[in-house]
Design an enzyme around this catalytic site. Sequence first.
Site, PDB file in Angstrom:
ATOM      1  N   GLY A   1       0.439  -1.071  -0.242  1.00  0.00           N
ATOM      2  CA  GLY A   1      -0.113  -0.007   0.230  1.00  0.00           C
ATOM      3  C   GLY A   1       0.940   1.049   0.133  1.00  0.00           C
ATOM      4  CB  VAL A   2      -0.179   4.693  -0.652  1.00  0.00           C
ATOM      5  CG1 VAL A   2       0.836   5.952  -0.452  1.00  0.00           C
ATOM      6  CG2 VAL A   2      -0.421   4.825  -1.886  1.00  0.00           C
ATOM      7  N   GLY A   3       1.959   4.806   1.232  1.00  0.00           N
ATOM      8  CA  GLY A   3       2.531   4.759   3.054  1.00  0.00           C
ATOM      9  C   GLY A   3       4.146   5.181   3.659  1.00  0.00           C
ATOM     10  CB  SER A   4       5.556   6.733   6.610  1.00  0.00           C
ATOM     11  OG  SER A   4       4.867   6.587   7.794  1.00  0.00           O
ATOM     12  CB  VAL A   5       4.745   1.623   6.845  1.00  0.00           C
ATOM     13  CG1 VAL A   5       5.012   0.042   7.327  1.00  0.00           C
ATOM     14  CG2 VAL A   5       4.098   2.156   8.299  1.00  0.00           C
TER      15      VAL A   5
ATOM     16  CD  GLU B   1      -4.336  -0.288  -4.940  1.00  0.00           C
ATOM     17  OE1 GLU B   1      -4.814  -1.462  -4.729  1.00  0.00           O
ATOM     18  OE2 GLU B   1      -3.377   0.133  -3.933  1.00  0.00           O
TER      19      GLU B   1
ATOM     20  CG  ASN C   1      -6.819   8.038   3.466  1.00  0.00           C
ATOM     21  OD1 ASN C   1      -7.284   8.973   3.808  1.00  0.00           O
ATOM     22  ND2 ASN C   1      -5.949   7.035   3.494  1.00  0.00           N
TER      23      ASN C   1
ATOM     24  N   GLY D   1      -7.563  -0.802  -2.616  1.00  0.00           N
ATOM     25  CA  GLY D   1      -7.150  -1.799  -3.203  1.00  0.00           C
ATOM     26  C   GLY D   1      -6.950  -3.126  -1.531  1.00  0.00           C
TER      27      GLY D   1
END
Lengths: 511, 511
Positions: A263-267, A288, A378, A382
């Site tokens: 997924g998107v993001g800092s982690v 994605e 949000n 996915g």
Amino acid sequence: MLSSRIRHASLLEKIVTKETAASWIKDGMTIGFSGFTSSGDAKEIPVAIAERARAAGKPFKINVYTGASVAPTIDSVLADYMNIRLPFQSDKDLRKSINKGNVNYIDQHLSETGDALLTGAIPSVDIAVVEALAITEDGSIIPTTSGGNTHNYIKNAKEVIVELNLAQPLSLEGVHDIYEIGAFGERKPIPLQAVDDRVGRTSIPTGLDKIKGIVITEQLDDPKTLVEPDEETNTIARHLLNFLRDEIKAGRLSEKLPPLQSGVGSVANAVFHGFLHSEFHDLELYSEVLQDSVFDLIDAGKIRFASGGALTLSKEKMDVVLNHFENYRDKMMLRPQDMSNNPEIIRRLGLITINTAIEVDIYGNVNSTHIMGNKMMNGIGGSGDFTRNARLSIFVTKSIAKNGDISSIVPFISHVDHTEHDVMVVVTEQGVADLRGLTPRQRAIKLIENCAHPSYREQLYAYFNEASQRGGQTPHILEKAFAWHVRFNQTGSMREGSTPPLVEKEKVNVN
Amino acid sequence: MLSSRIRHASLLEKIVTKETAASWIKDGMTIGFSGFTSSGDAKEIPVAIAERARAAGKPFKINVYTGASVAPTIDSVLADYMNIRLPFQSDKDLRKSINKGNVNYIDQHLSETGDALLTGAIPSVDIAVVEALAITEDGSIIPTTSGGNTHNYIKNAKEVIVELNLAQPLSLEGVHDIYEIGAFGERKPIPLQAVDDRVGRTSIPTGLDKIKGIVITEQLDDPKTLVEPDEETNTIARHLLNFLRDEIKAGRLSEKLPPLQSGVGSVANAVFHGFLHSEFHDLELYSEVLQDSVFDLIDAGKIRFASGGALTLSKEKMDVVLNHFENYRDKMMLRPQDMSNNPEIIRRLGLITINTAIEVDIYGNVNSTHIMGNKMMNGIGGSGDFTRNARLSIFVTKSIAKNGDISSIVPFISHVDHTEHDVMVVVTEQGVADLRGLTPRQRAIKLIENCAHPSYREQLYAYFNEASQRGGQTPHILEKAFAWHVRFNQTGSMREGSTPPLVEKEKVNVN
């Protein structure tokens, strides 16, 4: 110069101003926009639509379909003018309108919007508004930095308005792999068997006649502001990589990892940076969003191939990637989201999927979408497509939020997006809980012991032990199941014994 | 005669008594049993295992894997001797043990057990115990009345014990279509494109050497006792068929329906009987269980082809079908559950899926497994595989249970198996709620208005209206979300104003 972008002369006559294009968008219409995570979305027309609506001062609402989240030039600017919005967003203005009930937000699995259109489950698209790199001689549209739902919207729409983006380099041509899944009842097996299999076209068949107008722009994608990894996200990444190493030692994974999704993001970014300085190599992605770290990994020779749905980059990385795309094009492909998120392919390839949880309950159910049960953050995006069909589904989250006033591990989550049947592994900065092959009761102990913050373990055990007295496959005390959330709403903290903050008490005294 | 069943002479020497076969099953082993919904399961050996364990009087626990639910000759008889049990059950004795925490029940999507074995997520199978119609010359096993996980267990096991069932007619030979999905990373697209496409073999490759012993039996499957349709289930069926008719009128379905899937039970049976006296024709099934009504529909010339996982019949129907299987064999195929429930195929074919809910919340989340949050009923079975990937996912339930003391539509369900993202249509005897393309708030009104029992509507609106005051995409009052369940636990009714029954009060006074 324009002839390299508009490859059939008749189309030149279709160039219009953004104001003219906006005038074609009428109250009540359904508009299918290109764009996925602020990549490849139309920049000028949505703003012109909003300006026109504001100036007219009459009621004006349209349905806004996109690939996923899009830039503020759509989601913030048009928030007041939306009726239905789907399938995903992450804009703070729009979020407010959604949570007030002013925008009808339909939160969909990202693989499913095309099917919903196909089966008439949602209103069909009147006009598709799509960013293009170029339009071919036969009127096919070459997308820019995302696949999204663009091909479905173009197919479903009566008319197409193109935002031709001259700032997107022509070297992007050929990066797309656009495959038509087809209608139910006529579908064939999707021939894709490896992340780098090309099975579709590089452009979207549209037809010269269907193109109603072309607006020229030179605005690049809204750059992604990356949240820098912190100590916790780095620790989560370390735990996750060590877990993968342990799986290899146990013979459950080979040294060459299965394709990864994240997924998107800092982690996610921290995990991918973890790979950078690791022994892992020949990595494959079937994901994605391709963020900055993917390009760092390509530069370091760590990635064999990355299939994604969008290039979602910071300002600095965008400069590098777009100006030197020849260095990357053999290593990547962009696909529409009904392919990047396709259950058939995800289960065939056997992905390791890494997604972010808002909260996890002690039995392994995951909330990805709602804050304290009510408020949409949000959307599911996915995460459902990937988690349900993964070979190894992993969720990551920090064990606490808001300086410890929120525990991410709770007795009962306030919204369920991924059920206990689907969640295999949970990782926090505290450690890893491998839930595979465990009963709910066994999972509870693993999650409390390995993933919960130490300051909440006692409270979690108290709940679990009391619930266990009542028996059942999944012990619960329903009258206390949401007590932590209720306490947070009332006192500002999930901790037992918490009292409302003084300022609130004073307010009460004043009344 | 036996030579038609045991087609390699060397195997004749492997015939043993059930007691000898049982003696091979040791404490701590994992046993993979054939069988799906009490069809095609081993009948003699499990009983002998239990008798031996009882006689020995020593601690004895085995892991019991099956296809789905199996007859009491496994699940009831062995309940005291199970450590892990997966992936589904519906036995009342076993259920008690599970809810006491005495059996470690892992409730899996029925398509996923094979993958869990393949990836080492669950202990591997020591011995497969499988019912066979015959064993071929090359040591392949021809299954009887179900596909199940048999082929995966045979492949994964070190040794195979066969229960050769002479009562199952040899005319069943050829009804199976056994396809190997393959290992992650090596999987190819599954070539199936229509319900009647044959893509696999009619027997399971096993090998003469792997067969450790053969026990002869002549016991037929435990017949399914059908719950007769009542007024409510007939009304649900009528609503559902009318809904399909409306979809055809609206152009969202063609007159030739997409393939149907239906869960087990009385509502499903009522729906299928509804088809019997309807204008629908050329029906196709891609389902798990083929019940009596499927054969009635074949007799009536209504079914073009039925693909299933098991023949699960009443005593009367079993007599007819097994004695005259030549009338049915061209109209049906049995598949292993990783094919009957395969997401790739379900989404390709675009099924209409009909499954039963225990409870539904006002936002369209569905509980399929747990009673009052804690107690396991049967398991999720295939409902997740089908619902998530359906073209049109439908859940059916009566609007009330226990003489109206339970409402099936509640503010918050006590266990979530299917999320709001997946549930398209809900049908009760009150009516149909088509939730497609609606926001949670819109869904709530549809569900309360069309599906809830009139006697609970006011209570539901009271919750929804109060929650809506708080705002949010999915309005909830978490402190009251489970109040209905808590009230039922305390008073025996979900109705507001309910008080504990007198006898309970007296009990309290006594203490």
